[in-house]
Design an enzyme around this catalytic site. Structure first.
Site, mmCIF file in Angstrom:
data_model
loop_
_atom_site.group_PDB
_atom_site.id
_atom_site.type_symbol
_atom_site.label_atom_id
_atom_site.label_comp_id
_atom_site.label_asym_id
_atom_site.label_seq_id
_atom_site.Cartn_x
_atom_site.Cartn_y
_atom_site.Cartn_z
ATOM 1 N N HIS A 284 0.834 -1.201 0.000
ATOM 2 C CA HIS A 284 0.000 0.000 0.000
ATOM 3 C C HIS A 284 0.870 1.253 0.000
ATOM 4 C CE1 HIS A 284 -3.136 2.886 1.262
ATOM 5 N NE2 HIS A 284 -2.192 3.350 2.064
ATOM 6 N N GLU A 285 1.885 1.291 0.861
ATOM 7 C CA GLU A 285 2.771 2.458 0.902
ATOM 8 C C GLU A 285 3.523 2.624 -0.416
ATOM 9 O OE1 GLU A 285 2.634 4.583 3.262
ATOM 10 O OE2 GLU A 285 1.298 3.366 4.495
ATOM 11 N N HIS A 288 1.657 4.557 -3.067
ATOM 12 C CA HIS A 288 1.754 6.015 -3.064
ATOM 13 C C HIS A 288 2.921 6.478 -3.943
ATOM 14 C CE1 HIS A 288 -1.402 6.764 -0.231
ATOM 15 N NE2 HIS A 288 -0.845 6.019 0.714
ATOM 16 N N GLU A 370 -5.569 7.228 -1.124
ATOM 17 C CA GLU A 370 -5.580 5.993 -0.344
ATOM 18 C C GLU A 370 -6.266 4.861 -1.103
ATOM 19 O OE1 GLU A 370 -3.957 5.488 2.455
ATOM 20 O OE2 GLU A 370 -3.246 7.557 2.306
#
Length: 434
Positions: A284-285, A288, A370
């Site tokens: 997930h990070e 970004h 997100e």
């Protein structure tokens, strides 16, 4: 006698109206949040009933209610302090006292900034102490001792002085010596400082407060390294931070810039999540970075800050800017005692009052990012494991599963749990809480 339509009085009226309107809006939103959370305290939402115990759900509700109510007190107190600094003349009294003592010049201006920061910090101390040693302690999150808290306070104060005062002196010097376009040079210096800080912070500042150990779990290291290679991401190292010294809350983050990028896991996170779940959270990070969210936010910060400095450059030459916010300028704008520090402080105090409308816009953009990062994680790792990890983090951090929709739209930088998990594959139910 000044006209009722003078720029000074118009600014006073506008500032007071914006302050009251913002205060009422925030109180209304907080009351909606408290009422909605309290109404849904008695039952776990159906999508989470198989994984979240009623006791955990009620703890999250109680924690949210306590923080919301405390936030209302902080909001009222902060608004009173802001009013005291500005329209009630607090900043003017402090400035005149320092002028009488030190005269006009760089020393007086730095003293004004330093005294303002010191007084503001002292006024914030009771709230910080209550939040850490009462509110967080009550719900089992605080791990900090009074000695560690005092050590952190001393370090942060010293660092603030060592870094902040030279930077402030540079900006003040540019305001005085760089001509009408001083704001452009000051903006460049400010942005350069922020970019430098992104490199310096993880290497020299963060280790003053926490211990960072290389990730020792070889299986997890191999898994994480393979994930980063698949995603085309390089980092200087994988580290575990002793976050449990201060709080039971869990987190993971990227820090640094360029070659100084680091992946940091809280030790609490590694205790709570499985290897599959850690990989999904890291994916997930990485999402970004894949979508260039960090770079876009930097560009947006650069643009907004440029506008802010340009506006400050214009306002600092207008006498009504000072008098309209409760301050008598030093003699005249061309006088021997400059108004540069006053202009900086007044702008920093007033700008948030007039820009509160940006909060939901920035929150909406953040929620969009997100969702994009979640989608990337589901493609690069296991979406079900990400959903499982998020559920654990919601539970362990006592994040409410039933926020008020309007409150969430205005404030939440991350999507509410129901919206976020609805876009991910179903979380595995092994080890479901009875």
């Amino acid at each position: 006698m000044p006209s009722l339509l003078s720029p000074s009085l118009l600014l006073t009226y506008a500032f007071a109206a914006a302050l009251v309107a913002g205060l009422l809006l925030k109180f209304w939103l907080a009351s909606r949040q408290a009422r909605h959370v309290a109404q849904h305290r008695g039952a776990v939402p159906a999508p989470f009933a198989a994984r979240i115990a009623l006791t955990a759900h009620q703890k999250a509700a109680d924690y949210t209610l306590a923080r919301t109510r405390f936030g209302l007190l902080q909001l009222a107190f902060g608004s009173a302090v802001l009013l005291g600094w500005t329209l009630l003349g607090g900043l003017d009294v402090l400035n005149q006292a320092l002028l009488a003592w030190l005269g006009g010049g760089m020393l007086q201006q730095l003293a004004l900034l330093g005294c303002f920061a010191l007084i503001s910090g002292l006024l914030d101390l009771p709230a910080q102490l209550y939040q850490t040693f009462v509110l967080e302690q009550r719900f089992g999150f605080n791990q900090m001792t009074p000695r560690l808290w005092l050590a952190d306070l001393a370090k942060s104060t010293l660092l603030g002085a060592l870094i902040g005062l030279p930077l402030a002196a540079l900006v003040l010097w540019l305001m005085h010596a760089a001509g009408p376009l001083w704001w452009l040079w000051a903006w460049a210096a400010w942005m350069g400082f922020n970019l430098l800080l992104m490199v310096v912070y993880p290497l020299f500042i963060a280790p003053l407060f926490n211990k960072f150990q290389p990730l020792a779990d070889e299986a997890l290291r191999t898994r994480v390294t393979a994930l980063m290679q698949r995603c085309g991401f390089t980092a200087r190292g994988l580290f575990v931070m002793d976050g449990s010294r201060r709080s039971a809350h869990a987190n993971a983050y990227f820090t640094g810039f360029g070659a100084a990028k680091r992946v940091v896991f809280y030790d609490t996170l590694l205790k709570q999540l499985s290897g599959d779940e850690v990989e999904a959270v890291l994916a997930h990070e990485l999402g970004h970075f894949h979508h260039k969210h960090i770079a876009r936010r930097l560009v947006a910060l650069f643009a907004l800050t440029l506008v802010g400095f340009a506006l400050l450059g214009w306002l600092s030459t207008r006498g009504w800017f000072y008098t309209g916010l409760g301050v008598v300028p030093n003699l005249s704008l061309e006088g021997s005692a400059p108004n540069d520090a006053l202009a900086l402080l007044l702008f920093l105090l007033a700008a948030p009052v007039f820009t509160v409308f940006l909060t939901p816009l920035m929150a909406q953009l953040s929620r969009k990012h997100e969702f994009q990062a979640d989608a990337y994680a589901a493609a690069q790792a296991d979406g079900g494991q990400l959903a499982s990890a998020l559920l654990k983090l919601y539970e362990d951090n006592a994040s409410t599963l039933t926020p008020d929709p309007v409150y969430a739209r205005f404030y939440y930088s991350h999507p509410p749990a129901t919206e976020r998990l609805a876009r991910l594959p179903a979380a595995p139910l092994q080890g479901a809480t009875p």
